[in-house]
Design a protein around this motif. Sequence first.
Motif, PDB file in Angstrom:
ATOM      1  N   ASP A 100       0.861  -1.191   0.000  1.00 28.62           N
ATOM      2  CA  ASP A 100       0.000   0.000   0.000  1.00 28.62           C
ATOM      3  C   ASP A 100       0.892   1.234   0.000  1.00 28.62           C
ATOM      4  O   ASP A 100       1.848   1.323   0.775  1.00 28.62           O
ATOM      5  N   ASN A 132       0.192   4.224   0.880  1.00 29.53           N
ATOM      6  CA  ASN A 132      -0.030   5.067   2.079  1.00 29.53           C
ATOM      7  C   ASN A 132      -0.159   4.149   3.295  1.00 29.53           C
ATOM      8  O   ASN A 132      -1.247   3.978   3.842  1.00 29.53           O
ATOM      9  N   GLY A 149     -12.439  -0.700   1.172  1.00 26.05           N
ATOM     10  CA  GLY A 149     -12.898  -0.654  -0.220  1.00 26.05           C
ATOM     11  C   GLY A 149     -13.725   0.560  -0.589  1.00 26.05           C
ATOM     12  O   GLY A 149     -14.421   0.551  -1.606  1.00 26.05           O
ATOM     13  N   GLU A 163     -12.429   3.485  -1.325  1.00 28.85           N
ATOM     14  CA  GLU A 163     -11.655   4.369  -2.195  1.00 28.85           C
ATOM     15  C   GLU A 163     -11.440   3.762  -3.582  1.00 28.85           C
ATOM     16  O   GLU A 163     -11.619   4.444  -4.590  1.00 28.85           O
ATOM     17  N   VAL A 164     -11.052   2.528  -3.628  1.00 28.76           N
ATOM     18  CA  VAL A 164     -10.745   1.886  -4.923  1.00 28.76           C
ATOM     19  C   VAL A 164     -11.765   0.764  -5.175  1.00 28.76           C
ATOM     20  O   VAL A 164     -11.859  -0.172  -4.372  1.00 28.76           O
ATOM     21  N   HIS A 217      -9.973  -5.543  -2.422  1.00 36.41           N
ATOM     22  CA  HIS A 217      -8.623  -5.678  -1.868  1.00 36.41           C
ATOM     23  C   HIS A 217      -8.695  -5.940  -0.381  1.00 36.41           C
ATOM     24  O   HIS A 217      -9.526  -5.377   0.326  1.00 36.41           O
ATOM     25  N   HIS A 241      -6.560  -5.582   3.021  1.00 33.62           N
ATOM     26  CA  HIS A 241      -5.403  -4.932   3.642  1.00 33.62           C
ATOM     27  C   HIS A 241      -4.783  -5.916   4.634  1.00 33.62           C
ATOM     28  O   HIS A 241      -5.490  -6.437   5.517  1.00 33.62           O
TER      29      HIS A 241
HETATM   30  P1  AMP Z   1      -9.842   1.530   0.483  1.00 31.55           P
HETATM   31  O1  AMP Z   1     -10.483   1.406  -0.893  1.00 31.55           O
HETATM   32  O2  AMP Z   1     -10.563   2.497   1.356  1.00 31.55           O
HETATM   33  O3  AMP Z   1      -9.641   0.190   1.134  1.00 31.55           O
HETATM   34  O4  AMP Z   1      -8.395   2.161   0.277  1.00 31.55           O
HETATM   35  C1  AMP Z   1      -7.643   1.936  -0.874  1.00 31.55           C
HETATM   36  C2  AMP Z   1      -6.187   1.758  -0.506  1.00 31.55           C
HETATM   37  O5  AMP Z   1      -5.450   1.647  -1.706  1.00 31.55           O
HETATM   38  C3  AMP Z   1      -5.588   2.900   0.313  1.00 31.55           C
HETATM   39  O6  AMP Z   1      -4.979   2.376   1.482  1.00 31.55           O
HETATM   40  C4  AMP Z   1      -4.555   3.507  -0.645  1.00 31.55           C
HETATM   41  O7  AMP Z   1      -3.408   3.979   0.016  1.00 31.55           O
HETATM   42  C5  AMP Z   1      -4.233   2.341  -1.552  1.00 31.55           C
HETATM   43  N1  AMP Z   1      -3.778   2.756  -2.869  1.00 31.55           N
HETATM   44  C6  AMP Z   1      -4.405   3.583  -3.734  1.00 31.55           C
HETATM   45  N2  AMP Z   1      -3.697   3.720  -4.864  1.00 31.55           N
HETATM   46  C7  AMP Z   1      -2.592   2.953  -4.714  1.00 31.55           C
HETATM   47  C8  AMP Z   1      -1.451   2.678  -5.535  1.00 31.55           C
HETATM   48  N3  AMP Z   1      -1.315   3.219  -6.741  1.00 31.55           N
HETATM   49  N4  AMP Z   1      -0.499   1.843  -5.052  1.00 31.55           N
HETATM   50  C9  AMP Z   1      -0.631   1.290  -3.836  1.00 31.55           C
HETATM   51  N5  AMP Z   1      -1.671   1.510  -3.009  1.00 31.55           N
HETATM   52  C10 AMP Z   1      -2.639   2.325  -3.437  1.00 31.55           C
END
Ligand code: AMP
Length: 130
Positions: free
Chosen positions: A29, A31, A86, A88-89, A93, A95
């Motif tokens: 990740d 961040n 999940g 944000e993206v 995924h 964690h």
């Molecule tokens: P969430 O969808 O809330 O579980 O969060 C999405 C996670 O993906 C966050 O922790 C981001 O830091 C991570 N993230 C987003 N873009 C990237 C990337 N290009 N490379 C690695 N991690 C990413």
Amino acid sequence: MATIFSKIIKGEIPCYKIAEDEMHFAFLDINPLAKGHTLVIPKKEVDYIFKLDDNELSRLVLFAKKVAEAMEKAIPCKRIGLSVIGLEVPHTHIHLVPINKESDIYFGKEKLSLTKEEFETIAEKIRDAF
Ligand code: AMP
């Protein structure tokens, strides 16, 4: 449109790769909550983890287990915590976060800021243990 994680799988966007098999991919990740914070994803683009069928979900968790076992060897910690958010993206995924206490996996806290070299060193350690 392809998700950012599909672009990572294809190599169109760089990542600190940890492991891959036919159906899954794992990378650091960007961040991180802690050093070694890893994302484990299915290659198939499905937004919500509970929309995976039973076989896909089982195999994803088993792949995450292998990654977590490598992380345990590579990163000093009490255990590997697992979380699914999940928001944000829109690409499933898991964690995986090395933790010593509950607050280590609190997503509201400030994220670590690591250098490229630090990310590379961590990824290499986990890859070597995989
Ligand atoms: P969430 O969808 O809330 O579980 O969060 C999405 C996670 O993906 C966050 O922790 C981001 O830091 C991570 N993230 C987003 N873009 C990237 C990337 N290009 N490379 C690695 N991690 C990413």
